[in-house]
Write an enzyme that holds these catalytic residues in place. Structure first.
Site, mmCIF file in Angstrom:
data_model
loop_
_atom_site.group_PDB
_atom_site.id
_atom_site.type_symbol
_atom_site.label_atom_id
_atom_site.label_comp_id
_atom_site.label_asym_id
_atom_site.label_seq_id
_atom_site.Cartn_x
_atom_site.Cartn_y
_atom_site.Cartn_z
ATOM 1 N N LYS A 11 0.671 -1.179 -0.017
ATOM 2 C CA LYS A 11 -0.050 -0.171 0.005
ATOM 3 C C LYS A 11 0.712 1.408 0.044
ATOM 4 O O LYS A 11 2.142 1.209 0.096
ATOM 5 C CB LYS A 11 -1.090 0.025 1.087
ATOM 6 C CG LYS A 11 -2.063 -1.222 1.334
ATOM 7 C CD LYS A 11 -2.722 -1.046 2.478
ATOM 8 C CE LYS A 11 -3.890 -2.299 2.373
ATOM 9 N NZ LYS A 11 -4.771 -2.008 3.501
ATOM 10 N N ASN A 114 -1.888 0.260 6.750
ATOM 11 C CA ASN A 114 -1.324 -1.144 7.431
ATOM 12 C C ASN A 114 -0.432 -1.915 6.749
ATOM 13 O O ASN A 114 -0.412 -3.130 6.535
ATOM 14 C CB ASN A 114 -2.397 -2.004 8.327
ATOM 15 C CG ASN A 114 -3.528 -2.458 7.169
ATOM 16 O OD1 ASN A 114 -3.409 -2.122 6.043
ATOM 17 N ND2 ASN A 114 -4.652 -3.088 7.422
ATOM 18 N N HIS A 117 -2.271 -5.534 1.694
ATOM 19 C CA HIS A 117 -3.581 -6.250 1.233
ATOM 20 C C HIS A 117 -3.150 -7.790 0.913
ATOM 21 O O HIS A 117 -2.077 -7.813 0.268
ATOM 22 C CB HIS A 117 -4.454 -5.438 0.508
ATOM 23 C CG HIS A 117 -5.543 -6.278 0.033
ATOM 24 N ND1 HIS A 117 -6.605 -6.063 0.524
ATOM 25 C CD2 HIS A 117 -5.731 -7.241 -1.127
ATOM 26 C CE1 HIS A 117 -7.541 -7.020 -0.078
ATOM 27 N NE2 HIS A 117 -6.872 -7.775 -1.004
#
Ligand code: IDP
Length: 140
Positions: A11, A114, A117
């Protein structure tokens, strides 16, 4: 078990911190092979489409903002039990609850940012791979 494929993303919070190599290495060390990879700066529309399943959730706007805020690495990973293995090396959604030595424990900033994915089931893996890749881009 036969080889399985899963869809992965590194990400924007992680590409911004120059962690593409470090995270890919953790995936490879977990026994996963990168068989397709592309760097994309997704539009809001692409992020909304990809995460459509979450559109009623309170964090949807924040998720779309974050996913369209910079480059993402979209990947197809292959390996034995790849879906579960990837989820294991990623760690829990919230890095505060993630197990030691997982990607999210080591690198994630927050529950929203975070770092990675990973598909959660065979059906979503197939859909997510198809959302980002054509068959000819996947070289197993
Ligand atoms: P997963 O990525 O571990 O499968 P999901 O529950 O499917 O977790 O959520 C998708 C993504 O939405 C998460 O990875 C995270 O970036 C974001 N997200 C989930 N819960 C929250 C939250 O409570 N606040 C902000 N963002 C969240």
């Amino acid at each position: 078990m036969a080889l399985e494929r899963t869809f992965s993303m590194i990400k924007p919070d992680a590409t911004r911190r120059n962690l593409t190599g470090a995270i890919t290495r953790m995936l490879e060390e977990a026994g996963l092979r990168v068989i397709a990879s592309r760097r994309v700066w997704m539009s809001r529309r692409e992020a909304e489409g990809f995460y459509a399943v979450h559109k009623e959730r309170p964090f949807f706007g924040e998720l779309v903002d974050s996913m369209s805020s910079g480059p993402t690495i979209v990947q197809v990973l292959e390996g034995e039990n790849a879906i579960a293995r990837n989820r294991e090396v990623m760690g829990a959604t919230n890095p505060a609850s993630a197990a030691e030595d997982t990607i999210r424990k080591v690198h994630a900033l927050s529950i929203g940012e975070n770092s990675v994915h990973g598909s959660d089931a065979p059906e979503t893996a197939a859909q997510e791979i198809k959302y980002w890749f054509s068959d000819t881009e996947i070289v197993g």
